[in-house]
Design an enzyme around this catalytic site. Structure first.
Site, short mmCIF file in Angstrom:
data_model
loop_
_atom_site.label_atom_id
_atom_site.label_comp_id
_atom_site.label_asym_id
_atom_site.label_seq_id
_atom_site.Cartn_x
_atom_site.Cartn_y
_atom_site.Cartn_z
N ASP A 354 0.84 -1.20 0.00
CA ASP A 354 0.00 0.00 0.00
C ASP A 354 0.88 1.25 0.00
O ASP A 354 0.58 2.24 -0.67
CB ASP A 354 -0.88 0.06 1.26
N GLU A 496 -6.26 -10.83 -4.11
CA GLU A 496 -6.10 -11.80 -3.01
C GLU A 496 -7.21 -12.84 -2.95
O GLU A 496 -7.20 -13.68 -2.06
CB GLU A 496 -5.96 -11.06 -1.69
C1 BGC Z 1 -5.69 -5.97 0.12
C2 BGC Z 1 -4.20 -5.80 -0.05
C3 BGC Z 1 -3.71 -4.73 0.90
C4 BGC Z 1 -4.14 -5.01 2.34
C5 BGC Z 1 -3.78 -3.89 3.29
C6 BGC Z 1 -6.00 -6.26 1.59
O1 BGC Z 1 -7.37 -6.36 1.76
O2 BGC Z 1 -6.15 -7.02 -0.67
O3 BGC Z 1 -3.90 -5.46 -1.38
O4 BGC Z 1 -2.33 -4.63 0.84
O5 BGC Z 1 -5.53 -5.19 2.38
O6 BGC Z 1 -4.46 -2.73 2.95
#
Ligand code: BGC
Length: 777
Positions: A354, A496
């Site tokens: 992020d 994810e």
């Molecule tokens: C997202 C990731 C992100 C993380 C922290 C997750 O829900 O899929 O891309 O890095 O949250 O914000």
């Protein structure tokens, strides 16, 4: 209906105020987070002074990570609270869940960082009370929190105000502190010393109150708390003014970095008490004014103006700039930015990709000093990254998916909540197989270099980061006899919802980029005979890295468009089961698909959580032709639930790039609602730092059309119809630029001391210091 109100500011406060216009305890969490205050050193949730069930009263000090128990990962501990107050009016507790509430507003003034809450309330005993609570966390002195309370009652009545330092707070039950010393000096100045249970960080907190009336003051020391109780008689109509000034110092503070550990607590207590007394003598008003001056400077330097019928958008951009300014400890390269910044327990204060791809661009393009510090933090993370590579059987630097203290290494938890189908705890795989972060960091380093020209950083940190991450990739790729190429198997890409995937296009292209960048550096920027090359060679063995990369780079599989023009997100993606996702896609609430399916099932569906291939196209706008980009954007967007707050901003930018103007604007508006929208629980765990950085990205990189391509900064704005002008600052190679973008014209003013070259709407131009360049669009 949105509980929050955005049009309360008028005159020179127009589009500066966010207001909560009624009291509704269901919104406590959201308002605590979005109204949170801070200065990069600390973050304080805007929990109300009086307590309510469900409140989360958090104060975090950046970098003070601690592990509550051997089974848990390190997290930012919630330090003893200094915001809470118990107020008794004629024996009745001031609490809005009883008595009668006739007026309520809480206002966050983004311009000066102050929150003001105005309440009119009749106690159960029939006493009408008007109360105004004010609070700041100083931007002028990072250790200081100041609060003021004005009260008026309609009857002569006894009032009790009890407040101090409360060490009973926890992180959702996990206690991070040993309660060590408590003391009151001169009947007023409270001192509370505690120490984290595992990391041995000392925290010294001091607080002092003052009241404009005579009162009996009694120190109250109960288990893990230290308070002062003010008891006094108030007359009807009399103005009661109460102030509380608080100070926090910790042994992790930059100024104690080199101090001896021996006796550090004495030093902290002495410094803390001194700082409290100095601040206390300035009073709430003085402290607020000093802090407001810093805010004024910030807005002068960093403000963005959107001209048009765009009040809410203007406010939302300010909201984003406000939080960007308080989320980073800009002068301390041992500190990263948490996914919820310092505004909530979510993600435990850890840093993710992020930072580099969603938040850092704001700093890289406008505040290079802070960007450098954030990248130096990643340089320091190399210790853990090298350890992680080794532990996993790889070479070079494999960055942790989640990072906390500089050298902690991987801190992603291993387990999370229960699986909706099996009822078992779920394993968190991101720390094990979400690998793209190593290349994301290398990408961010190079962007920083292109924008700032900071060779010094590259020579001390940047080259090493790029070279060692490249080595990781060269050891990570696998040769497959069946296909005759190098592949990257068993990863999680940005999306994810897809675990254990092979050849995630995003990951493969990023790895390829990272390795090519390393080759470019070795072949063009490092001359064999320089001290620098010798040093890097000695540390990393450059010929070995080159040999490793050369052996795989030409045969690394880079998924290209298939016969329909679609770039497969992964080897599996295009063969997954299609399901009807309308219900989930239309929902304003994120992740509701989990109510019907578990992770394993979702893994089998052609459905994505967030921008993945679309993210790749954002980072490399020239990788594919426009038709391919359009096809892929449409194909993947259709399957994306935007269940991560990192998704909509990128979709807005991509849609705008592709001329899908209405869609870009629609995504933009939806991305502004992630924290500011009506979803009452959306920000309970803290604000979404990446989405907040994403607001800057979609405003400046999206509509403002700012991108680094090749070695130049390009600016080619495409504003939404409703906007007339967008004005924003950039800092290019030390030169301050003021950009004014309109539909027909782009104006760039060079406010720096040297000539600046950039590409304006496709035309390479040089702008002399003090000169203004106008381009017709
Ligand atoms: C997202 C990731 C992100 C993380 C922290 C997750 O829900 O899929 O891309 O890095 O949250 O914000």
């Amino acid at each position: 209906m949105n509980h929050l109100k955005y049009d309360g500011g008028t005159g020179n406060l127009k589009n500066w105020l966010i207001q909560e216009s009624s009291f509704d305890s269901r919104f406590l969490g959201k308002c605590e987070a979005i109204f949170a205050q801070g200065n990069g050193y600390m973050g304080v949730r805007n929990a109300l002074e009086e307590s309510y069930p469900g409140e989360v009263r958090n104060t975090f000090v950046a970098g003070t990570f601690n592990k509550a128990s051997a089974e848990e990962v390190t997290e930012l501990p919630n330090v003893p609270d200094m915001t809470g107050m118990t107020i008794l009016i004629g024996g009745h507790v001031f609490n809005l869940m009883q008595g009668e509430l006739s007026a309520y507003t809480r206002t966050m003034n983004l311009k000066n960082g102050e929150t003001v809450r105005e309440v009119r309330w009749k106690s159960p005993g029939g006493v009408y009370t008007a109360a105004v609570f004010k609070r700041i966390v100083s931007l002028a002195d990072e250790h200081i929190i100041a609060a003021a309370l004005d009260l008026m009652v309609d009857k002569d009545v006894q009032i009790v105000i009890e407040t101090g330092i409360d060490g009973t707070v926890t992180n959702s039950g996990a206690q991070h502190f040993k309660d060590l010393k408590r003391r009151v000096y001169d009947g007023r100045d409270m001192q509370y010393l505690s120490r984290t249970t595992e990391s041995d960080v000392w925290v010294a907190q001091h607080a002092a109150c003052s009241l404009n009336l005579q009162a009996d003051i009694l120190p109250v020391m109960e288990r893990r708390t230290l308070k002062n109780r003010y008891t006094f008689m108030a007359k009807a109509g009399q103005n009661i003014h109460f102030e509380k000034i608080s100070a926090i110092h910790t042994s992790r503070d930059l100024e104690y970095e080199d101090a001896k550990t021996e006796g550090i607590e004495e030093k902290l207590m002495a410094d803390g008490l001194k700082s409290l007394r100095e601040s206390n003598s300035k009073g709430y008003q003085g402290l607020k004014e000093a802090s407001a001056l810093q805010w004024e400077k910030y807005w002068r330097e960093s403000g963005i103006t959107i001209d048009g019928d765009t009040d809410f958008e203007q406010l939302a951009v300010r909201f984003s700039l406000y939080h960007l300014n308080i989320m980073a400890k800009q002068d301390d390269n041992r500190i990263g930015i948490g996914a919820k910044a310092l505004t909530g327990e979510g993600y435990k204060g850890h840093s993710f990709w992020d930072t580099e791809l969603f938040i850092l661009p704001y700093f890289t393009f406008t505040r290079p000093g802070a960007a450098k510090s954030l990248l130096e933090y990643r340089y320091k993370n190399l210790v853990g990254a090298r350890r992680k590579a080794k532990e996993n059987g790889y070479e070079g630097a494999m960055y942790p998916w989640e990072c906390a203290w500089v050298d902690d290494g991987e801190v992603t938890p291993l387990y999370k909540g229960a699986d909706v189908v099996t009822g078992k705890v779920k394993k968190v795989l991101t720390g094990l197989i979400e690998h793209h972060i190593s290349a994301d960091i290398a990408y961010a380093v190079w962007q920083y270099y292109l924008m700032t020209g900071d060779r010094d950083f590259m020579e001390t940190c940047g080259y090493e980061m790029i070279l060692d991450t490249a080595l990781f990739w060269a050891s990570r790729v696998q040769y497959r006899k069946e296909t005759g190429r190098y592949e990257i198997l068993d990863v999680i890409g940005p999306d994810e919802y897809k675990e254990h995937v092979d050849n995630n296009a995003y990951t493969n292209y990023m790895a390829n980029y990272n390795m090519h960048l390393a080759l470019f550096i070795m072949e063009n920027l490092l001359d064999d005979n320089t001290e620098l090359s010798k040093r890097l060679d000695h540390k990393l063995n450059l010929s070995y890295i080159k040999e490793k990369i050369d052996s795989c780079i030409d045969r690394l599989y880079l998924p290209g468009p298939d016969k329909d023009g679609i770039i497969p997100q992964t080897d599996e993606y295009l063969h997954l089961t299609k399901i009807d996702i309308t219900k989930y896609k239309n929902s304003e609430e994120a992740k509701i698909i989990y109510k019907d399916f578990n992770a394993e099932q979702i893994n089998g569906f052609m459905v994505s959580k967030q921008a993945d291939t679309v993210m790749l196209m954002f980072l490399f706008p020239d990788l594919f032709d426009e038709e391919t980009r359009r096809k892929n954007f449409t194909f993947y967007e259709d399957k994306t639930l935007h269940d991560s707050s990192l998704s909509k901003c990128i979709h807005s930018i991509m849609a705008n790039d592709l001329g899908l103007t209405e869609m870009a604007y629609d995504f933009y508006k939806r991305s502004l609602m992630i924290d500011l929208g009506p979803q009452m629980k959306s920000s309970n765990e803290g604000i979404h730092s990446a989405a907040i950085g994403g607001i800057w990205e979609s405003t400046v990189m999206g509509f403002g059309g700012v991108r680094l391509k090749g070695e130049y900064l390009h600016i080619a704005p495409k504003l939404p119809k409703k906007w007339k002008k967008l004005i924003f600052p950039l800092c290019l190679k030390g030169c301050q630029l003021k950009i004014t973008a309109a539909h027909q014209e782009l104006v760039v003013e060079n406010m720096g001391q040297q000539e600046s070259s950039c590409v304006l709407n496709g035309e390479l131009v040089s702008i002399e210091p003090g000169a203004v360049k106008r381009i017709e669009l």
